[in-house]
Design a protein around this motif. Structure first.
Motif, PDB file in Angstrom:
ATOM      1  N   UNK A 189       0.844  -1.190   0.000  1.00 19.13           N
ATOM      2  CA  UNK A 189       0.000   0.000   0.000  1.00 19.13           C
ATOM      3  C   UNK A 189       0.880   1.242   0.000  1.00 19.13           C
ATOM      4  N   UNK A 190       0.413   2.280  -0.682  1.00 17.51           N
ATOM      5  CA  UNK A 190       1.203   3.512  -0.749  1.00 17.51           C
ATOM      6  C   UNK A 190       0.388   4.714  -0.292  1.00 17.51           C
ATOM      7  N   UNK A 191      -0.933   4.535  -0.182  1.00 20.90           N
ATOM      8  CA  UNK A 191      -1.804   5.655   0.181  1.00 20.90           C
ATOM      9  C   UNK A 191      -2.170   5.585   1.660  1.00 20.90           C
ATOM     10  N   UNK A 192      -2.054   6.715   2.328  1.00 19.41           N
ATOM     11  CA  UNK A 192      -2.459   6.792   3.730  1.00 19.41           C
ATOM     12  C   UNK A 192      -3.951   6.446   3.880  1.00 19.41           C
ATOM     13  N   UNK A 193      -4.752   6.866   2.910  1.00 24.57           N
ATOM     14  CA  UNK A 193      -6.196   6.612   2.974  1.00 24.57           C
ATOM     15  C   UNK A 193      -6.484   5.108   2.993  1.00 24.57           C
ATOM     16  N   UNK A 194      -5.713   4.330   2.235  1.00 25.12           N
ATOM     17  CA  UNK A 194      -5.942   2.888   2.174  1.00 25.12           C
ATOM     18  C   UNK A 194      -5.500   2.215   3.470  1.00 25.12           C
ATOM     19  N   UNK A 195      -4.356   2.665   4.022  1.00 25.21           N
ATOM     20  CA  UNK A 195      -3.899   2.121   5.309  1.00 25.21           C
ATOM     21  C   UNK A 195      -4.923   2.442   6.403  1.00 25.21           C
ATOM     22  N   UNK A 196      -5.466   3.647   6.354  1.00 24.46           N
ATOM     23  CA  UNK A 196      -6.490   4.046   7.333  1.00 24.46           C
ATOM     24  C   UNK A 196      -7.727   3.171   7.210  1.00 24.46           C
ATOM     25  N   UNK A 197      -8.188   2.954   5.977  1.00 26.61           N
ATOM     26  CA  UNK A 197      -9.358   2.101   5.736  1.00 26.61           C
ATOM     27  C   UNK A 197      -9.094   0.681   6.250  1.00 26.61           C
ATOM     28  N   UNK A 198      -7.899   0.147   5.969  1.00 26.93           N
ATOM     29  CA  UNK A 198      -7.528  -1.196   6.424  1.00 26.93           C
ATOM     30  C   UNK A 198      -7.631  -1.278   7.946  1.00 26.93           C
ATOM     31  N   UNK A 199      -7.060  -0.298   8.621  1.00 28.75           N
ATOM     32  CA  UNK A 199      -7.044  -0.335  10.087  1.00 28.75           C
ATOM     33  C   UNK A 199      -8.424  -0.116  10.671  1.00 28.75           C
ATOM     34  N   UNK A 200      -9.247   0.709   9.991  1.00 28.38           N
ATOM     35  CA  UNK A 200     -10.611   0.912  10.497  1.00 28.38           C
ATOM     36  C   UNK A 200     -11.387  -0.387  10.460  1.00 28.38           C
ATOM     37  N   UNK A 201     -11.123  -1.238   9.462  1.00 29.42           N
ATOM     38  CA  UNK A 201     -11.768  -2.552   9.426  1.00 29.42           C
ATOM     39  C   UNK A 201     -11.089  -3.506  10.417  1.00 29.42           C
ATOM     40  N   UNK A 202      -9.757  -3.603  10.335  1.00 33.39           N
ATOM     41  CA  UNK A 202      -9.034  -4.659  11.060  1.00 33.39           C
ATOM     42  C   UNK A 202      -9.124  -4.491  12.579  1.00 33.39           C
ATOM     43  N   UNK A 203      -8.935  -3.274  13.073  1.00 31.68           N
ATOM     44  CA  UNK A 203      -9.008  -3.078  14.531  1.00 31.68           C
ATOM     45  C   UNK A 203     -10.119  -2.104  14.926  1.00 31.68           C
ATOM     46  N   UNK A 204     -10.454  -1.169  14.031  1.00 29.15           N
ATOM     47  CA  UNK A 204     -11.428  -0.127  14.376  1.00 29.15           C
ATOM     48  C   UNK A 204     -12.844  -0.654  14.575  1.00 29.15           C
ATOM     49  N   UNK A 205     -13.238  -1.642  13.761  1.00 29.86           N
ATOM     50  CA  UNK A 205     -14.622  -2.131  13.822  1.00 29.86           C
ATOM     51  C   UNK A 205     -14.932  -2.738  15.192  1.00 29.86           C
ATOM     52  N   UNK A 206     -14.004  -3.528  15.737  1.00 29.65           N
ATOM     53  CA  UNK A 206     -14.232  -4.139  17.058  1.00 29.65           C
ATOM     54  C   UNK A 206     -14.234  -3.088  18.165  1.00 29.65           C
ATOM     55  N   UNK A 207     -13.344  -2.091  18.056  1.00 29.63           N
ATOM     56  CA  UNK A 207     -13.336  -1.022  19.057  1.00 29.63           C
ATOM     57  C   UNK A 207     -14.657  -0.247  18.974  1.00 29.63           C
ATOM     58  N   UNK A 208     -15.143  -0.049  17.749  1.00 31.05           N
ATOM     59  CA  UNK A 208     -16.455   0.578  17.576  1.00 31.05           C
ATOM     60  C   UNK A 208     -17.544  -0.215  18.284  1.00 31.05           C
ATOM     61  N   UNK A 209     -17.476  -1.546  18.171  1.00 37.01           N
ATOM     62  CA  UNK A 209     -18.473  -2.375  18.858  1.00 37.01           C
ATOM     63  C   UNK A 209     -18.424  -2.163  20.370  1.00 37.01           C
ATOM     64  N   UNK A 210     -17.216  -2.084  20.933  1.00 40.86           N
ATOM     65  CA  UNK A 210     -17.075  -1.927  22.397  1.00 40.86           C
ATOM     66  C   UNK A 210     -17.860  -0.715  22.894  1.00 40.86           C
ATOM     67  N   UNK A 211     -17.730   0.396  22.170  1.00 45.14           N
ATOM     68  CA  UNK A 211     -18.415   1.622  22.588  1.00 45.14           C
ATOM     69  C   UNK A 211     -19.911   1.530  22.328  1.00 45.14           C
ATOM     70  N   UNK A 212     -20.249   1.073  21.132  1.00 51.43           N
ATOM     71  CA  UNK A 212     -21.655   0.933  20.740  1.00 51.43           C
ATOM     72  C   UNK A 212     -22.383   0.007  21.722  1.00 51.43           C
ATOM     73  N   UNK A 213     -21.688  -1.018  22.208  1.00 50.44           N
ATOM     74  CA  UNK A 213     -22.298  -1.964  23.136  1.00 50.44           C
ATOM     75  C   UNK A 213     -22.799  -1.250  24.395  1.00 50.44           C
ATOM     76  N   UNK A 214     -22.029  -0.246  24.855  1.00 50.18           N
ATOM     77  CA  UNK A 214     -22.472   0.531  26.013  1.00 50.18           C
ATOM     78  C   UNK A 214     -23.799   1.218  25.736  1.00 50.18           C
ATOM     79  N   UNK A 215     -23.913   1.786  24.535  1.00 48.42           N
ATOM     80  CA  UNK A 215     -25.154   2.446  24.143  1.00 48.42           C
ATOM     81  C   UNK A 215     -26.307   1.461  24.013  1.00 48.42           C
ATOM     82  N   UNK A 216     -26.022   0.297  23.435  1.00 46.50           N
ATOM     83  CA  UNK A 216     -27.075  -0.718  23.254  1.00 46.50           C
ATOM     84  C   UNK A 216     -27.558  -1.206  24.613  1.00 46.50           C
TER      85      UNK A 216
END
Lengths: 302, 302
Positions: free
Chosen positions: A175-202
């Motif tokens: 990968x050469x684009x920061x945007x693609x690395x960001x997208x990768x990380x938002x899926x790979x680690x960000x999605x689960x961290x998102x769940x942790x917070x959302x779970x509090x709301x749920x």
């Protein structure tokens, strides 16, 4: 843990490890009567007594915002930790990252064998959903079904597993684009961290439109966490980290540090932490733990 | 399919394949914009256009007993099929059974690679729970949460994955007792078949105490199915089966056939089918498909 970690966070971190261990210890009692003992021992090896338990801590901290009972919050925390641990077991396999050490111990396929590691990961994966759907976790079936749906989405091909695939593909075509690395990380680690917070709301019965600040906080600390991870991988100590470091660099893989440089990455992580904390401005002391976690994410040494 | 298969079953089997394929085709649309295309292609390779779809057929047949809407039944059927397919992908890996062919096609790690196969299995695993917890599957969250809990239990360490572990251990210490082989199979294949039937009761809002006949039928055909599988493995044709046969025999692993002999095994399977049908005596024509499936289980040639 550095001296900079506030007392509130130190106490919370000291408390949550044994609480999560106790849940796994009960759920993973080793059956004595058949050939499944090895499977349960492998699951225990991976799930008990290790890791920072950042994800369960985030679930509990988010639940604090809405006065959710701690028992239920911990069970959701154990579910997300089970998903995290299963992904580590599979990610460490020879056909994936081929790692020998994890959390300061031999990886599951080293301590047991590859087939047992595959099954132990699959079993922890199923256990996560068993935990979420159990009436003991929340009395309201709507809450249980919503938690299940959100965790399945966050961990599947449009979340964590999808990010892991992008990561594998990045070994073939760097990968050469920061945007693609960001997208990768938002899926790979960000999605689960998102769940942790959302779970509090749920769990707190906050409707989806009232959870924007949770998603905003999660997105910002998720990215800050990953940038800090890249910095630690670049500058950290293997003994403290409990795992091999600088593998991405050796493989020529793009990271936030390789694309931005260490100094800019450090500034970006700090900015993200400020942004994350700003999402909590509507809260009082009940959000102090989330504020402390945001600061810790970039200050930690492992 | 042999001539002995009644018309009702032939029609049901011809119908369900395309219906399940259509659900996977929609859910697994290949994303064009990032590095996840390979993951979705691997999932499609494994999930679309193959297999007898016995498990979805059982879900639909059990739902027929209670007049459950077909759309929801098919989504639950796709969920259980996703679990079945994920387990086949992982089971075929070199570190597990090391199989090159499955359903007449190369296995996922052969057509793609091992890492992609691990992730495709994990992704289908998550997809199963995403399907069950989605409001489109059933309007009542209690039903969705109960389906999730039952499937997690049936597929995890106290169900399918536990049975797979017993199977691995049997390679080290060969089994000699029929009771142990029966227990292994009840976990490895019986638990998921049990879920298929129980799902009909859950979707039909039958309370647990009213589902005994479903569990009885499932236990009997599950065991009959496995005995028939052992007979096919012993006597069948690899081209018709679409996979390698006689691997258990070559490895010296105990099966119903090796422990009982082929003739006694055949009689036992027939007896179990009679028992299974007897559990349906309280039903009329709405149970005809389940009756036909019970007969087919021991008459099939693949």
């Amino acid at each position: 843990m550095t001296d900079a970690v506030p007392v509130v966070l130190g106490a919370a971190m000291a408390r949550i490890g044994p609480e999560i261990d106790a849940i796994f210890d009960t759920l993973l009692a080793v059956p004595e009567d058949d050939g499944r003992a090895r499977l349960f021992e492998a699951m225990r090896h991976a799930a008990i007594g290790g890791g920072k338990r950042m994800r369960p801590l985030l679930v509990c901290a988010a639940c604090d915002l809405y006065g959710v009972a701690r028992d239920g919050a911990l069970r959701v925390g154990a579910a997300i930790e089970a998903i995290h641990v299963y992904s580590l077991i599979h990610d460490d396999l020879p056909c994936m990252d081929d790692d020998d050490m994890r959390r300061g111990k031999p990886t599951v396929h080293k301590a047991f064998d590859e087939a047992t590691a595959v099954l132990a990961g699959d079993s922890l994966h199923a256990l996560a959903f068993e935990l979420l759907a159990d009436p003991d976790t929340h009395a309201d079936p709507f809450v249980r079904a919503e938690l299940t749906l959100e965790l399945a989405r966050a961990s599947g091909p449009s979340g964590m597993a999808g990010g892991q695939m992008m990561d594998l593909e990045a070994e073939r075509v760097p990968l050469t684009e920061l945007a693609t690395v960001t997208r990768l990380q938002q899926l790979k680690t960000g999605a689960l961290i998102g769940f942790c917070l959302e779970a509090g709301g749920i769990m707190g019965r906050v409707p989806p439109e009232g959870r924007k600040h949770l998603r905003g906080y999660a997105r910002d600390i998720g990215l800050a966490f990953q940038i800090a991870d890249d910095l630690l991988d670049h500058e950290g100590d293997e003994a403290t980290a409990g795992k091999a470091l600088r593998k991405d660099e050796a493989a020529g893989k793009a990271t936030f540090v390789s694309l931005m440089g260490a100094e800019a990455a450090r500034r970006q992580a700090s900015l993200l932490v400020e942004q994350a904390v700003a999402h909590l401005r509507g809260f009082g002391t009940e959000a102090d733990l989330l504020r402390a976690i945001a600061a810790y994410v970039v200050e930690r040494d492992r």
